[in-house]
Scaffold this motif. Sequence first.
Motif, PDB file in Angstrom:
ATOM      1  N   GLY A  72      36.601  41.459  43.934  1.00 29.34           N
ATOM      2  CA  GLY A  72      38.139  41.191  44.725  1.00 29.34           C
ATOM      3  C   GLY A  72      37.726  39.273  45.314  1.00 29.34           C
ATOM      4  N   ALA A  73      38.560  39.085  45.016  1.00 27.92           N
ATOM      5  CA  ALA A  73      38.632  37.854  45.757  1.00 27.92           C
ATOM      6  C   ALA A  73      39.669  37.403  47.108  1.00 27.92           C
ATOM      7  CB  ALA A  73      39.796  36.139  45.378  1.00 27.92           C
TER       8      ALA A  73
ATOM      9  N   VAL B  68      42.618  41.642  51.986  1.00 25.34           N
ATOM     10  CA  VAL B  68      41.594  42.313  51.879  1.00 25.34           C
ATOM     11  C   VAL B  68      40.460  42.598  50.428  1.00 25.34           C
ATOM     12  CG1 VAL B  68      40.041  43.976  52.637  1.00 25.34           C
ATOM     13  CG2 VAL B  68      41.884  43.601  53.953  1.00 25.34           C
ATOM     14  N   PRO B  69      39.834  42.321  49.806  1.00 24.36           N
ATOM     15  CA  PRO B  69      39.336  41.871  48.585  1.00 24.36           C
ATOM     16  C   PRO B  69      39.044  43.278  48.426  1.00 24.36           C
ATOM     17  CG  PRO B  69      37.401  40.290  49.770  1.00 24.36           C
ATOM     18  CD  PRO B  69      38.603  41.195  51.650  1.00 24.36           C
ATOM     19  N   GLY B  70      39.652  42.994  47.047  1.00 22.43           N
ATOM     20  CA  GLY B  70      39.725  44.698  46.604  1.00 22.43           C
ATOM     21  C   GLY B  70      41.325  45.679  46.313  1.00 22.43           C
TER      22      GLY B  70
ATOM     23  N   PRO C 129      40.650  39.308  36.005  1.00 25.55           N
ATOM     24  CA  PRO C 129      41.363  38.217  37.313  1.00 25.55           C
ATOM     25  C   PRO C 129      41.062  39.026  38.512  1.00 25.55           C
ATOM     26  CG  PRO C 129      42.802  38.745  36.980  1.00 25.55           C
ATOM     27  CD  PRO C 129      42.395  40.015  35.532  1.00 25.55           C
ATOM     28  N   ARG C 130      40.514  38.040  39.902  1.00 25.45           N
ATOM     29  CA  ARG C 130      39.426  38.443  40.574  1.00 25.45           C
ATOM     30  C   ARG C 130      40.677  38.945  41.482  1.00 25.45           C
ATOM     31  NH1 ARG C 130      35.964  34.829  43.685  1.00 25.45           N
ATOM     32  NH2 ARG C 130      36.066  37.064  44.918  1.00 25.45           N
ATOM     33  N   ALA C 131      42.482  37.830  41.661  1.00 26.23           N
ATOM     34  CA  ALA C 131      43.134  38.622  41.790  1.00 26.23           C
ATOM     35  C   ALA C 131      44.574  38.290  41.498  1.00 26.23           C
ATOM     36  CB  ALA C 131      42.933  37.273  43.566  1.00 26.23           C
TER      37      ALA C 131
ATOM     38  N   ALA D 199      39.791  44.325  41.266  1.00 26.58           N
ATOM     39  CA  ALA D 199      40.927  43.046  41.777  1.00 26.58           C
ATOM     40  C   ALA D 199      41.905  43.084  43.166  1.00 26.58           C
ATOM     41  CB  ALA D 199      41.953  42.893  40.693  1.00 26.58           C
ATOM     42  N   THR D 200      41.602  41.932  43.461  1.00 27.16           N
ATOM     43  CA  THR D 200      43.131  42.494  45.096  1.00 27.16           C
ATOM     44  C   THR D 200      44.366  41.856  44.482  1.00 27.16           C
ATOM     45  OG1 THR D 200      41.143  40.699  46.070  1.00 27.16           O
ATOM     46  CG2 THR D 200      43.067  41.254  46.721  1.00 27.16           C
TER      47      THR D 200
END
Length: 255
Positions: free
Chosen positions: A14-15, A40-42, A162-164, A195-196
């Motif tokens: 996650g971003a 926070v990532p994730g 996506p990462r976010a 993902a964030t």
Amino acid sequence: MTSSSDVRSPSRTGAALALRDAALGRPGAPVLHGVDLDVVPGGILTVVGPSGCGKSTLLRTLAGLLSPLTGEVTQDGHPLTSPSADRALIFQEDALLPWRTLRANVELPLAIQGLPHSERRAQADSWLARVGLAEQSGQLPHRVSGGQRQRAQLARALAPAPRAVLMDEPFGALDAQTRAGMQDLLVEVLRGTGATVVFVTHDVDEALFLGDRVALLGSGRLAALHDVPRPRERAAHDDPARVALRREVLSSLGT
């Protein structure tokens, strides 16, 4: 039928999103000042506050649609200056293309990524199955319910890994029962994606159920940031720590 276990797993974590002493809004019309925030990532960050306090402005800034007036907005320590496929944005309106079937809507971002037809078809079918729409995959959006359209929008957002995921009141137009079901579904389908998530809502109970942390906006600033007690269970709404946090959030909103 493709099982949910066949859904393509993201190869990235996650971003990490952050704002440092940021003033947000449009030139000449700032709505938030001095925002310092780490996402926070994730994790799932929920954002609540009264109407007009800047919730959607914050989300659009994190999406890269608005630039900070002052200060800094970053992803993974680098300036965030424009939209990116790394960050999916989901609105209250489903924004599905009305002339494309649910499957074709979910395939669209995968086609933009350049995936071959067979692979994007398999990914779309797998995500639609995961959100409970396998039997509706060939339907046009106007042929299914509002809740089903939101399920399809969620599948479309998550299919390209996506990462976010940035969500602006996505369940606000749904009835209470459908909304609760979508909250449960969101938690389920996010599990394992890494993902964030930043989730804007007016609903305090929704914010406390979904969020790992809840950010309170008010009076032009980030008023407070709280960790949410766990476990994430509806039966835990009577937990003393959760009751106390709910009371504090409601008090800050003036309700």
